[in-house]
Scaffold this motif. Sequence first.
Motif, PDB file in Angstrom:
ATOM      1  N   TRP A  84      57.720  84.090  12.080  1.00 56.58           N
ATOM      2  CA  TRP A  84      58.958  84.846  12.175  1.00 56.58           C
ATOM      3  C   TRP A  84      59.230  85.660  10.922  1.00 56.58           C
ATOM      4  N   SER A  85      59.644  86.886  11.204  1.00 59.70           N
ATOM      5  CA  SER A  85      60.092  87.783  10.144  1.00 59.70           C
ATOM      6  C   SER A  85      61.501  87.353   9.763  1.00 59.70           C
ATOM      7  N   LEU A  86      62.041  87.961   8.719  1.00 57.80           N
ATOM      8  CA  LEU A  86      63.425  87.681   8.341  1.00 57.80           C
ATOM      9  C   LEU A  86      64.356  87.926   9.535  1.00 57.80           C
ATOM     10  N   GLU A  87      64.116  89.026  10.259  1.00 51.95           N
ATOM     11  CA  GLU A  87      65.018  89.385  11.364  1.00 51.95           C
ATOM     12  C   GLU A  87      64.910  88.398  12.520  1.00 51.95           C
ATOM     13  N   LEU A  88      63.707  87.886  12.780  1.00 51.24           N
ATOM     14  CA  LEU A  88      63.560  86.861  13.821  1.00 51.24           C
ATOM     15  C   LEU A  88      64.205  85.554  13.372  1.00 51.24           C
ATOM     16  N   LEU A  89      64.089  85.247  12.081  1.00 52.85           N
ATOM     17  CA  LEU A  89      64.735  84.037  11.552  1.00 52.85           C
ATOM     18  C   LEU A  89      66.255  84.118  11.733  1.00 52.85           C
ATOM     19  N   LEU A  90      66.826  85.286  11.438  1.00 52.58           N
ATOM     20  CA  LEU A  90      68.275  85.458  11.609  1.00 52.58           C
ATOM     21  C   LEU A  90      68.664  85.317  13.085  1.00 52.58           C
ATOM     22  N   THR A  91      67.812  85.819  13.962  1.00 47.38           N
ATOM     23  CA  THR A  91      68.058  85.694  15.401  1.00 47.38           C
ATOM     24  C   THR A  91      68.021  84.228  15.830  1.00 47.38           C
ATOM     25  N   ALA A  92      67.161  83.457  15.158  1.00 45.60           N
ATOM     26  CA  ALA A  92      66.986  82.040  15.517  1.00 45.60           C
ATOM     27  C   ALA A  92      68.062  81.132  14.923  1.00 45.60           C
ATOM     28  N   SER A  93      68.929  81.689  14.051  1.00 45.86           N
ATOM     29  CA  SER A  93      69.833  80.785  13.310  1.00 45.86           C
ATOM     30  C   SER A  93      70.744  79.915  14.180  1.00 45.86           C
ATOM     31  N   PRO A  94      71.283  80.393  15.326  1.00 46.55           N
ATOM     32  CA  PRO A  94      72.094  79.477  16.135  1.00 46.55           C
ATOM     33  C   PRO A  94      71.282  78.290  16.681  1.00 46.55           C
ATOM     34  N   TRP A  95      69.981  78.538  16.915  1.00 46.97           N
ATOM     35  CA  TRP A  95      69.115  77.445  17.373  1.00 46.97           C
ATOM     36  C   TRP A  95      68.790  76.485  16.219  1.00 46.97           C
ATOM     37  N   ILE A  96      68.288  77.015  15.088  1.00 51.33           N
ATOM     38  CA  ILE A  96      67.838  76.099  14.028  1.00 51.33           C
ATOM     39  C   ILE A  96      68.992  75.526  13.207  1.00 51.33           C
ATOM     40  N   GLY A  97      70.143  76.225  13.212  1.00 50.45           N
ATOM     41  CA  GLY A  97      71.259  75.756  12.384  1.00 50.45           C
ATOM     42  C   GLY A  97      72.465  75.288  13.162  1.00 50.45           C
ATOM     43  N   GLY A  98      72.357  75.267  14.487  1.00 49.91           N
ATOM     44  CA  GLY A  98      73.519  74.944  15.311  1.00 49.91           C
ATOM     45  C   GLY A  98      73.777  73.453  15.457  1.00 49.91           C
ATOM     46  N   GLY A  99      74.927  73.150  16.045  1.00 55.02           N
ATOM     47  CA  GLY A  99      75.254  71.754  16.373  1.00 55.02           C
ATOM     48  C   GLY A  99      75.463  70.853  15.186  1.00 55.02           C
ATOM     49  N   ARG A 100      75.888  71.423  14.055  1.00 49.69           N
ATOM     50  CA  ARG A 100      76.004  70.619  12.834  1.00 49.69           C
ATOM     51  C   ARG A 100      77.372  69.937  12.710  1.00 49.69           C
ATOM     52  N   SER A 101      77.340  68.636  12.537  1.00 51.09           N
ATOM     53  CA  SER A 101      78.557  67.894  12.201  1.00 51.09           C
ATOM     54  C   SER A 101      78.710  67.882  10.680  1.00 51.09           C
TER      55      SER A 101
END
Length: 503
Positions: free
Chosen positions: A82-99
């Motif tokens: 993933w490029s930076l832009e793909l990483l930003l697109t993925a952020s709700p997936w990789i960073g979501g659901g955080r308590s």
Amino acid sequence: MARNTSHTVIRGGRLLDIAKRTAASADILIKGDSVAAIGRPGMAAPAGATVIDARHRLMHPGLINAHTHGPGNLGKGMGDLWSLELLLTASPWIGGGRSLEDKHLSAMIGAAEMVMKGCTAAYDLAAEFPLPSVDGLSAMAKAYEEVGMRAVLAPMVADLSFFEAIPGLMERLSPSLQKEVESFRLAPWKATAGQIRKALQKWPFEKVALAVAPTIPHHCTDDFLIACRDLAREYDVGIHSHVAESKVQVVAGYQRYGTSLAAHMDELGLVNERFTVAHGVWLDDDDMKRLGDRGASVAHNPGSNMRLGSGLADVRGMLNRKVNVGVGTDGANCADNQNMYEAMRLASLASKVQGPDWQKWLTTTEALLAATEGSARALGMEKQIGKIAPGYKADIVFLDLHHINWIPLNDPVNALVHTEDGTGVHSVMIGGRMIVENRKLLTVDLAELARKAEASRVRREKITAPAKKLYTRLEKVVGTFCPGLAKAPLHIHRYGASHHHAH
């Protein structure tokens, strides 16, 4: 180790002298959390001082990570291409659901890794969605304090989503995808600025300071950038922003402002000696001069720059224009580890593949100074950390000279940057207190940490499943539109391979 007095004396170790490239025997007297004196072996110490035996140890200043993302640690190893832009697109997936507990846990995983690998302080850009919270920032700060590590914690903020920030991208999405990326929308800037102010007003942590991080200039409206500038001025804290990290950012910046991102931020009054540019891969000579003239810093993250295909930063150009350069690992979700020894080595190596003129390459001395004094200045702590000297905090790493990395010991500066990989770390002291001793982290139960991380992973995997599905649909659009933008002609070239700019 029980401390029965306010004094500690370290005996029998060899102290690194970066300027002389030597490691002569020396004793170090520590009073409280700071170095009181450095002397010859056998120097006098107050009666009853705690004695630390540092025979067969090389002592160097704690490394300082100029740029990381605590929330990224729970996302370790989740993506490959993933490029930076793909990483930003993925952020709700990789960073979501955080308590709140997840936020604490993620910061703790990173802090534990850093101290075990010889790093004693970090600049952590921590994101919370849709806006930062005092509770979230406090949970992360507590993790650093529990591990025993120093940090500058900067809420990473924006008021435009990635899809709103890149000109023309939203129009490329189908109407149904346009509707779905509404979920990426951030809080209005006044609400976000209010939350940062709340945290700055009553910040109780001693080892963790706050800063402000407008994440990427064009992801913020000018009103919001000005609000960030004013908060930083009012509370005398740093500003840290991803500027010209990728070519896409630079092209988007010219389309939006008609100038470079650094020039735009400078026009708004954000660029000063408390300002840090993260990455700066696509800064041009004028940008570098502007940063140097203003006393600003760049956090150079060579591992991440290569991992995301962003390119090779011109660090020699920055140093020539008097930019303060620190070294960082970036987040574990896009640069994999939090190993500052590796980051230094990559900083050295990345400079060496940019052309045949070897006199322009970075020296190991420059890489090591960037990862200590340069990073300390980026954190706004250059008078406290970054060197082992009287009056400085006693943040000291003890390397095992009987470890294979150090057999034989020729030039200690070369070996520290090119040979050491973190496996030679024997002990780590922060503020006069042993945090790692004989390869064991004293402040965290790693088995318990692993158990909590696994429970968190299982729970969040269910919550973020829809976000992962959405990412796979968005990947096709972002993954063609953004590389297309990156092929636009530009007056600078920072990619590693020449065939990319032949189009």
